[in-house]
Design a protein around this motif. Structure first.
Motif, PDB file in Angstrom:
ATOM      1  N   ALA A  50      -3.886  -1.192  -5.576  1.00 28.90           N
ATOM      2  CA  ALA A  50      -5.053  -1.348  -6.258  1.00 28.90           C
ATOM      3  C   ALA A  50      -5.457  -2.576  -6.992  1.00 28.90           C
ATOM      4  O   ALA A  50      -6.442  -3.207  -6.370  1.00 28.90           O
ATOM      5  CB  ALA A  50      -5.001  -0.069  -8.115  1.00 28.90           C
ATOM      6  N   GLY A  51      -4.107  -3.813  -7.094  1.00 25.02           N
ATOM      7  CA  GLY A  51      -4.440  -4.775  -6.964  1.00 25.02           C
ATOM      8  C   GLY A  51      -4.910  -5.776  -6.474  1.00 25.02           C
ATOM      9  O   GLY A  51      -5.565  -6.982  -6.058  1.00 25.02           O
ATOM     10  N   HIS A  52      -4.115  -5.318  -5.153  1.00 27.91           N
ATOM     11  CA  HIS A  52      -4.845  -6.154  -3.875  1.00 27.91           C
ATOM     12  C   HIS A  52      -6.510  -5.446  -3.356  1.00 27.91           C
ATOM     13  O   HIS A  52      -7.234  -6.255  -3.271  1.00 27.91           O
ATOM     14  CB  HIS A  52      -3.996  -5.787  -2.658  1.00 27.91           C
ATOM     15  CG  HIS A  52      -4.238  -6.365  -1.368  1.00 27.91           C
ATOM     16  ND1 HIS A  52      -4.319  -7.996  -1.115  1.00 27.91           N
ATOM     17  CD2 HIS A  52      -4.803  -6.001  -0.180  1.00 27.91           C
ATOM     18  CE1 HIS A  52      -4.775  -8.362   0.332  1.00 27.91           C
ATOM     19  NE2 HIS A  52      -4.884  -6.659   0.784  1.00 27.91           N
ATOM     20  N   ALA A  53      -6.773  -4.357  -3.697  1.00 27.44           N
ATOM     21  CA  ALA A  53      -8.418  -3.607  -3.411  1.00 27.44           C
ATOM     22  C   ALA A  53      -8.824  -4.328  -4.653  1.00 27.44           C
ATOM     23  O   ALA A  53     -10.151  -3.795  -4.532  1.00 27.44           O
ATOM     24  CB  ALA A  53      -7.729  -1.720  -3.699  1.00 27.44           C
ATOM     25  N   SER A  54      -8.610  -5.100  -5.460  1.00 32.96           N
ATOM     26  CA  SER A  54      -9.931  -4.917  -7.123  1.00 32.96           C
ATOM     27  C   SER A  54     -10.047  -6.463  -6.155  1.00 32.96           C
ATOM     28  O   SER A  54     -10.805  -7.293  -6.433  1.00 32.96           O
ATOM     29  CB  SER A  54      -8.459  -5.883  -7.778  1.00 32.96           C
ATOM     30  OG  SER A  54      -7.839  -6.326  -8.026  1.00 32.96           O
ATOM     31  N   GLY A  55      -9.569  -7.375  -5.253  1.00 30.46           N
ATOM     32  CA  GLY A  55      -9.811  -8.763  -4.432  1.00 30.46           C
ATOM     33  C   GLY A  55     -11.182  -8.174  -3.373  1.00 30.46           C
ATOM     34  O   GLY A  55     -11.315  -7.188  -2.945  1.00 30.46           O
ATOM     35  N   ALA A  56     -10.270  -8.756  -2.016  1.00 30.55           N
ATOM     36  CA  ALA A  56     -11.134  -9.397  -0.764  1.00 30.55           C
ATOM     37  C   ALA A  56     -10.427  -7.483  -0.145  1.00 30.55           C
ATOM     38  O   ALA A  56      -9.831  -8.603   1.568  1.00 30.55           O
ATOM     39  CB  ALA A  56     -11.408 -10.340  -0.392  1.00 30.55           C
ATOM     40  N   ALA A  57     -10.007  -6.632  -0.288  1.00 30.36           N
ATOM     41  CA  ALA A  57      -8.973  -5.690   0.972  1.00 30.36           C
ATOM     42  C   ALA A  57      -9.854  -5.565   1.311  1.00 30.36           C
ATOM     43  O   ALA A  57     -11.088  -4.594   1.156  1.00 30.36           O
ATOM     44  CB  ALA A  57      -8.130  -4.930  -0.151  1.00 30.36           C
ATOM     45  N   PRO A  58      -9.184  -5.100   2.760  1.00 29.36           N
ATOM     46  CA  PRO A  58      -9.936  -3.984   3.172  1.00 29.36           C
ATOM     47  C   PRO A  58     -10.419  -2.281   2.837  1.00 29.36           C
ATOM     48  O   PRO A  58      -9.896  -2.035   1.703  1.00 29.36           O
ATOM     49  CB  PRO A  58      -9.935  -4.078   4.537  1.00 29.36           C
ATOM     50  CG  PRO A  58      -8.279  -3.462   4.353  1.00 29.36           C
ATOM     51  CD  PRO A  58      -8.095  -4.930   3.226  1.00 29.36           C
ATOM     52  N   GLY A  59     -11.910  -1.941   3.252  1.00 26.59           N
ATOM     53  CA  GLY A  59     -12.163  -0.766   2.864  1.00 26.59           C
ATOM     54  C   GLY A  59     -11.711   0.348   2.761  1.00 26.59           C
ATOM     55  O   GLY A  59     -11.288   1.135   1.461  1.00 26.59           O
ATOM     56  N   TRP A  60     -10.752   1.010   4.119  1.00 22.76           N
ATOM     57  CA  TRP A  60      -9.451   1.659   3.894  1.00 22.76           C
ATOM     58  C   TRP A  60      -8.897   1.577   3.165  1.00 22.76           C
ATOM     59  O   TRP A  60      -7.836   2.490   3.362  1.00 22.76           O
ATOM     60  CB  TRP A  60      -9.790   1.826   5.544  1.00 22.76           C
ATOM     61  CG  TRP A  60      -9.772   0.230   5.910  1.00 22.76           C
ATOM     62  CD1 TRP A  60      -9.605  -0.557   6.424  1.00 22.76           C
ATOM     63  CD2 TRP A  60      -7.580  -0.141   6.038  1.00 22.76           C
ATOM     64  NE1 TRP A  60      -8.753  -1.159   6.935  1.00 22.76           N
ATOM     65  CE2 TRP A  60      -7.428  -1.048   6.380  1.00 22.76           C
ATOM     66  CE3 TRP A  60      -6.524   0.898   5.061  1.00 22.76           C
ATOM     67  CZ2 TRP A  60      -5.783  -1.512   6.917  1.00 22.76           C
ATOM     68  CZ3 TRP A  60      -4.973   0.619   5.327  1.00 22.76           C
ATOM     69  CH2 TRP A  60      -4.878  -1.207   6.162  1.00 22.76           C
ATOM     70  N   LEU A  61      -8.379   0.393   2.634  1.00 24.90           N
ATOM     71  CA  LEU A  61      -7.133   0.441   2.110  1.00 24.90           C
ATOM     72  C   LEU A  61      -6.984   1.489   0.289  1.00 24.90           C
ATOM     73  O   LEU A  61      -5.810   2.221   0.761  1.00 24.90           O
ATOM     74  CB  LEU A  61      -6.346  -0.828   1.723  1.00 24.90           C
ATOM     75  CG  LEU A  61      -5.123  -1.025   0.510  1.00 24.90           C
ATOM     76  CD1 LEU A  61      -3.541  -0.939   1.894  1.00 24.90           C
ATOM     77  CD2 LEU A  61      -4.980  -2.512   0.557  1.00 24.90           C
ATOM     78  N   LEU A  62      -7.539   1.356   0.069  1.00 24.94           N
ATOM     79  CA  LEU A  62      -7.646   2.262  -1.912  1.00 24.94           C
ATOM     80  C   LEU A  62      -7.621   4.286  -1.614  1.00 24.94           C
ATOM     81  O   LEU A  62      -6.257   5.108  -1.402  1.00 24.94           O
ATOM     82  CB  LEU A  62      -8.627   2.131  -1.986  1.00 24.94           C
ATOM     83  CG  LEU A  62      -8.675   1.890  -3.573  1.00 24.94           C
ATOM     84  CD1 LEU A  62      -7.152   2.063  -4.227  1.00 24.94           C
ATOM     85  CD2 LEU A  62      -9.588   2.150  -4.893  1.00 24.94           C
ATOM     86  N   PRO A  63      -8.751   4.168   0.060  1.00 20.40           N
ATOM     87  CA  PRO A  63      -8.684   5.668   0.200  1.00 20.40           C
ATOM     88  C   PRO A  63      -7.284   6.119   0.632  1.00 20.40           C
ATOM     89  O   PRO A  63      -6.266   7.483   0.824  1.00 20.40           O
ATOM     90  CB  PRO A  63     -10.109   5.904   1.675  1.00 20.40           C
ATOM     91  CG  PRO A  63     -10.534   4.752   0.771  1.00 20.40           C
ATOM     92  CD  PRO A  63      -9.554   3.854   0.283  1.00 20.40           C
ATOM     93  N   LEU A  64      -6.881   5.635   2.526  1.00 22.50           N
ATOM     94  CA  LEU A  64      -5.437   5.916   2.751  1.00 22.50           C
ATOM     95  C   LEU A  64      -3.909   5.488   2.385  1.00 22.50           C
ATOM     96  O   LEU A  64      -3.931   6.904   1.451  1.00 22.50           O
ATOM     97  CB  LEU A  64      -5.410   4.954   3.434  1.00 22.50           C
ATOM     98  CG  LEU A  64      -4.551   5.282   4.875  1.00 22.50           C
ATOM     99  CD1 LEU A  64      -4.793   6.493   5.676  1.00 22.50           C
ATOM    100  CD2 LEU A  64      -4.393   3.368   6.114  1.00 22.50           C
ATOM    101  N   VAL A  65      -3.797   4.694   1.469  1.00 23.58           N
ATOM    102  CA  VAL A  65      -2.834   4.254   1.081  1.00 23.58           C
ATOM    103  C   VAL A  65      -2.412   4.512  -0.960  1.00 23.58           C
ATOM    104  O   VAL A  65      -2.265   5.332  -1.106  1.00 23.58           O
ATOM    105  CB  VAL A  65      -1.989   2.519   1.040  1.00 23.58           C
ATOM    106  CG1 VAL A  65      -1.569   2.567   0.506  1.00 23.58           C
ATOM    107  CG2 VAL A  65      -1.832   2.258   2.544  1.00 23.58           C
ATOM    108  N   GLY A  66      -3.685   4.130  -1.459  1.00 28.10           N
ATOM    109  CA  GLY A  66      -4.036   4.623  -2.454  1.00 28.10           C
ATOM    110  C   GLY A  66      -4.500   6.197  -2.979  1.00 28.10           C
ATOM    111  O   GLY A  66      -2.977   6.402  -3.500  1.00 28.10           O
ATOM    112  N   VAL A  67      -4.728   6.528  -2.610  1.00 31.34           N
ATOM    113  CA  VAL A  67      -5.614   8.175  -2.734  1.00 31.34           C
ATOM    114  C   VAL A  67      -4.621   8.787  -2.359  1.00 31.34           C
ATOM    115  O   VAL A  67      -4.276   9.927  -2.838  1.00 31.34           O
ATOM    116  CB  VAL A  67      -6.793   8.112  -2.469  1.00 31.34           C
ATOM    117  CG1 VAL A  67      -6.927   9.902  -3.104  1.00 31.34           C
ATOM    118  CG2 VAL A  67      -8.169   7.098  -3.914  1.00 31.34           C
TER     119      VAL A  67
END
Length: 118
Positions: A50-67
């Motif tokens: 989530a911290g990484h996704a709050s910046g310039a993370a790739p769009g796939w990161l939060l759905p794949l890993v976070g959720v």
């Protein structure tokens, strides 16, 4: 595409949880101990993502890993069953300690993960 990323992450997360809990149980951990470990490590990973996704993370990161992954890897429903079981069998201190440890570690580790990557 997002639904597929979540599903893939969930499949990997559930399998990983099973492996971690089974491994811990074979080494003598209690069911509550195994749940605590997966919830704590999952909280740390979610904070990192989530911290990484709050910046310039790739769009796939939060759905794949976070959720997907973290959602299936952590097991707060099993935690609730463990707490209720302990309370019903007269192990009130165990139940309270379990709730406090899971919440305190979860909040602390998700915050730490966020602080590291945000």
């Amino acid at each position: 595409m997002t639904a597929l990323l979540v599903a893939l992450g969930a499949a990997l997360g559930a399998g990983s949880r099973h492996l971690v809990v089974t491994s811990l149980r074979s080494r003598g951990a209690t069911a509550s101990g195994g749940v605590l470990v997966v919830n704590a490590t999952g909280s740390l990973l979610l904070g990192l993502v989530a911290g990484h996704a709050s910046g310039a993370a790739p769009g796939w990161l939060l759905p794949l890993v976070g959720v997907g992954f973290c959602g299936a890897y952590t097991t707060f429903a099993t935690h609730a069953v463990e707490v209720v079981s302990a309370a019903r069998t007269g192990r009130t201190r165990h139940a309270v300690a379990d709730v406090v440890l899971n919440l305190a570690l979860g909040i602390a580790l998700v915050s730490l993960g966020w602080a590291i990557t945000a």
